[in-house]
Design a protein around this motif. Structure first.
Motif, PDB file in Angstrom:
ATOM      1  N   GLY A 194      45.756  65.105 113.354  1.00  0.00           N
ATOM      2  CA  GLY A 194      45.660  65.097 114.802  1.00  0.00           C
ATOM      3  C   GLY A 194      44.471  64.274 115.281  1.00  0.00           C
ATOM      4  N   ALA A 195      44.491  63.960 116.546  1.00  0.00           N
ATOM      5  CA  ALA A 195      43.423  63.177 117.169  1.00  0.00           C
ATOM      6  C   ALA A 195      42.504  64.090 117.957  1.00  0.00           C
ATOM      7  CB  ALA A 195      44.004  62.095 118.074  1.00  0.00           C
ATOM      8  N   VAL A 196      41.220  63.712 118.019  1.00  0.00           N
ATOM      9  CA  VAL A 196      40.207  64.485 118.742  1.00  0.00           C
ATOM     10  C   VAL A 196      39.548  63.536 119.751  1.00  0.00           C
ATOM     11  CG1 VAL A 196      38.106  65.855 118.602  1.00  0.00           C
ATOM     12  CG2 VAL A 196      39.795  65.940 116.741  1.00  0.00           C
ATOM     13  N   ALA A 197      39.758  63.819 121.020  1.00  0.00           N
ATOM     14  CA  ALA A 197      39.110  63.059 122.097  1.00  0.00           C
ATOM     15  C   ALA A 197      37.959  63.866 122.656  1.00  0.00           C
ATOM     16  CB  ALA A 197      40.113  62.732 123.204  1.00  0.00           C
ATOM     17  N   THR A 198      36.782  63.262 122.700  1.00  0.00           N
ATOM     18  CA  THR A 198      35.570  63.969 123.118  1.00  0.00           C
ATOM     19  C   THR A 198      34.902  63.197 124.254  1.00  0.00           C
ATOM     20  OG1 THR A 198      35.255  64.749 120.858  1.00  0.00           O
ATOM     21  CG2 THR A 198      33.389  64.958 122.381  1.00  0.00           C
ATOM     22  N   VAL A 199      34.518  63.963 125.270  1.00  0.00           N
ATOM     23  CA  VAL A 199      33.786  63.402 126.419  1.00  0.00           C
ATOM     24  C   VAL A 199      32.508  64.207 126.590  1.00  0.00           C
ATOM     25  CG1 VAL A 199      33.764  63.166 128.937  1.00  0.00           C
ATOM     26  CG2 VAL A 199      35.776  62.451 127.631  1.00  0.00           C
ATOM     27  N   ASP A 233      34.712  59.357 123.169  1.00  0.00           N
ATOM     28  CA  ASP A 233      34.938  59.026 121.765  1.00  0.00           C
ATOM     29  C   ASP A 233      36.317  59.534 121.354  1.00  0.00           C
ATOM     30  OD1 ASP A 233      33.957  58.073 119.122  1.00  0.00           O
ATOM     31  OD2 ASP A 233      34.255  60.184 118.614  1.00  0.00           O
ATOM     32  N   LEU A 234      36.918  58.834 120.413  1.00  0.00           N
ATOM     33  CA  LEU A 234      38.211  59.218 119.864  1.00  0.00           C
ATOM     34  C   LEU A 234      38.160  59.081 118.355  1.00  0.00           C
ATOM     35  CD1 LEU A 234      41.189  60.020 120.437  1.00  0.00           C
ATOM     36  CD2 LEU A 234      41.716  57.559 120.430  1.00  0.00           C
ATOM     37  N   CYS A 235      38.595  60.110 117.646  1.00  0.00           N
ATOM     38  CA  CYS A 235      38.602  60.066 116.177  1.00  0.00           C
ATOM     39  C   CYS A 235      39.745  60.926 115.675  1.00  0.00           C
ATOM     40  CB  CYS A 235      37.257  60.548 115.615  1.00  0.00           C
ATOM     41  SG  CYS A 235      36.877  62.276 116.006  1.00  0.00           S
ATOM     42  N   ASN A 236      39.962  60.870 114.372  1.00  0.00           N
ATOM     43  CA  ASN A 236      40.999  61.678 113.732  1.00  0.00           C
ATOM     44  C   ASN A 236      40.367  62.880 113.059  1.00  0.00           C
ATOM     45  OD1 ASN A 236      43.323  60.071 114.320  1.00  0.00           O
ATOM     46  ND2 ASN A 236      42.623  58.583 112.795  1.00  0.00           N
ATOM     47  N   ALA A 237      40.983  64.033 113.244  1.00  0.00           N
ATOM     48  CA  ALA A 237      40.486  65.241 112.602  1.00  0.00           C
ATOM     49  C   ALA A 237      40.842  65.229 111.121  1.00  0.00           C
ATOM     50  CB  ALA A 237      41.076  66.481 113.274  1.00  0.00           C
ATOM     51  N   GLN A 253      39.434  49.887 119.366  1.00  0.00           N
ATOM     52  CA  GLN A 253      39.892  49.359 120.646  1.00  0.00           C
ATOM     53  C   GLN A 253      40.654  50.385 121.468  1.00  0.00           C
ATOM     54  OE1 GLN A 253      42.609  46.184 119.773  1.00  0.00           O
ATOM     55  NE2 GLN A 253      43.862  47.415 118.383  1.00  0.00           N
ATOM     56  N   ALA A 254      40.490  51.650 121.134  1.00  0.00           N
ATOM     57  CA  ALA A 254      41.269  52.693 121.804  1.00  0.00           C
ATOM     58  C   ALA A 254      40.980  52.758 123.291  1.00  0.00           C
ATOM     59  CB  ALA A 254      40.978  54.048 121.146  1.00  0.00           C
ATOM     60  N   PHE A 255      39.746  52.460 123.698  1.00  0.00           N
ATOM     61  CA  PHE A 255      39.367  52.582 125.108  1.00  0.00           C
ATOM     62  C   PHE A 255      39.453  51.251 125.858  1.00  0.00           C
ATOM     63  CE2 PHE A 255      37.389  56.233 123.110  1.00  0.00           C
ATOM     64  CZ  PHE A 255      37.673  57.255 124.009  1.00  0.00           C
ATOM     65  N   ASP A 256      40.006  50.215 125.212  1.00  0.00           N
ATOM     66  CA  ASP A 256      40.209  48.957 125.921  1.00  0.00           C
ATOM     67  C   ASP A 256      41.419  49.061 126.836  1.00  0.00           C
ATOM     68  OD1 ASP A 256      38.084  47.973 124.545  1.00  0.00           O
ATOM     69  OD2 ASP A 256      39.280  46.870 123.056  1.00  0.00           O
TER      70      ASP A 256
END
Length: 454
Positions: free
Chosen positions: A444-449, A436-440, A398-401
């Protein structure tokens, strides 16, 4: 035309079927009438010719002998070129309307006298004694009665066929429009707010079933929009309530501290912060509403987007709360003239939100890494990596809600409203891309567009 518009579809279909049936059946009846009338005429002509044949033969082969008198029921008359009747058993009213001269060829006449219809055949004969014409008549009343009976049968049959046409059209249109009636009743129930559900889809895969499926898709979309608007209004009301309450409290405290300049300045600065948060929330809501509007897709070159990326990095570095954190970025473009469906300002907001989240997640002395690459197929990939503790796994779906936050720490740093990632996803998806959002694995977090080329 106004009368037809007031009629139901079923009535119009029935009237149209009646009109088409009347035209077709009338044409068929007319053709049958003509054919039967011609057949009766041909029969009467054949019978009249048969009556005249012995007298024609007698005149041709025995010119010196007077012709025999015809039988009582045979209507024959022989007239010479001078107008004298050699043999005459024709009725007076028929004889009176026959032409005087001897015809050059065989003729057939359909005579309508006062009380009868007669078919008369005239056959010219020339022998040594002179020129003659043999007239043979046959009463056509029997044929006319036959035609009249057939015509009555055709009228009755046409009327019954039209009734069958109307009944069949009414029945078929009723059956065909029955799903429409069910859809209308269901739509009335849905419009009245009596429960959910969809319009009924018939078992037949026809136009009405396709219409029902299309309308159901529209209903689902409207429900989603309504639910999204309701949720957004509810969430916005909840989000606005806290800063408004805080701003009211700050102003009350400032009013009480009117005699203390230091305390008054502290409360006013805090009120300014609450007002700034309200402005940021309002701007975020405005941006989200603009994303929902249907507009043309823009086109921006990769080089222009790099310029916006560098501007976002400079703004992030200038923030006072960044502290000792560093922001590194790398750009690798193979086709800087490639265009993408993003406005420069929209791409800048995407970078601003992702970098701000990465800054909020890290600690002093940490590094935020931003990369912008261009793949072989022209896709533009933006990646923002922080060195914080990462994002809870249960929050990732639900990160992008809208109005969602991973934890209170990020909000405490930037005063986030929970709309940043929603703006990122909305902007990117409008350009045909993905977020997209995930954990490395290393933390840390990795946000990808990722945005495709136009």
């Amino acid at each position: 035309m106004r009368f037809l518009r007031r009629l139901s579809i079923r009535a119009r279909i029935t009237l149209g079927s009646l009109l088409v049936g009347a035209v077709v059946l009338s044409g068929v009846a007319l053709v049958l009438h003509v054919q039967i009338e011609r057949a009766t005429l041909a029969t009467d002509r054949s019978l009249a010719s048969g009556d005249a044949a012995p007298f024609v033969s007698d005149l041709r082969h025995n010119p010196d002998e007077p012709p025999d008198r015809p039988a009582e029921d045979v209507l024959v008359g022989i007239r010479s070129a001078t107008g004298d009747w050699v043999v005459d058993s024709l009725p007076r009213d028929v004889r009176a309307v026959l032409p005087s001269p001897v015809p050059d060829d065989d003729v057939t006449l359909r005579l309508h006298t006062g009380h009868r219809v007669v078919t008369v055949v005239g056959i010219p004969v020339t022998n040594d004694a002179g020129s003659f014409v043999v007239w043979a008549a046959h009463d056509g009343r029997a044929g006319q009665e036959t035609v009249a009976r057939v015509d009555r049968s055709l009228v009755v049959g046409t009327f019954l066929a039209l009734l069958a046409f109307a009944a069949t059209a009414w029945l078929l249109s009723t059956i065909a429009l029955r799903p429409v009636g069910r859809m209308r009743r269901t739509a009335e129930r849905l419009s009245a707010g009596n429960g959910g559900g969809h319009l009924p889809v018939g078992a037949s895969d026809d136009e009405l079933a396709a219409l029902a499926r299309t309308l159901n898709t529209f209903i689902d979309r409207q429900r989603e929009n309504t639910e999204r608007e309701r949720r957004m209004v509810s969430d916005a009301s909840h989000e606005l309530r806290t800063p408004l309450a805080a701003l009211t409290a700050r102003l009350e405290l400032a009013h009480r501290s009117s005699g203390d300049a230091v305390a008054l300045e502290r409360e006013l600065r805090a009120a300014e912060g609450d007002a700034a948060r309200l402005v940021a929330l309002a701007n975020a809501l405005l941006e989200l509403s603009r994303l929902d509007e249907a507009e043309g897709v823009p086109s921006t070159s990769a080089a222009a987007l790099v310029t916006e990326l560098m501007g976002s990095i400079d703004r992030a570095r200038a923030l006072t709360h960044v502290g000792a954190r560093d922001i590194d970025f790398a750009v690798e473009l193979t086709a800087p003239d490639e265009h993408y469906g993003l406005e420069p300002a929209a791409f800048a907001r995407v970078v601003d939100n992702l970098v701000a989240n990465a800054i909020a997640a890290g600690e002093d002395g940490g590094v935020v890494r931003v990369t912008l690459d261009q793949s072989a197929d022209g896709r533009l990939d933006l990646c923002v990596v922080d060195d914080g503790p990462g994002v809870p796994d249960d929050f990732l779906p639900q990160a992008f809600d809208r109005f969602t936050r991973a934890d209170s720490a990020r909000r405490a740093v930037l005063g986030g409203s929970g709309l940043g990632l929603a703006l990122v996803r909305g902007t990117v998806e409008r350009a045909g891309g993905t977020a997209d959002l995930c954990n490395a694995a290393s933390g840390g977090a990795v946000a990808t567009v990722s945005v495709p080329a136009r």
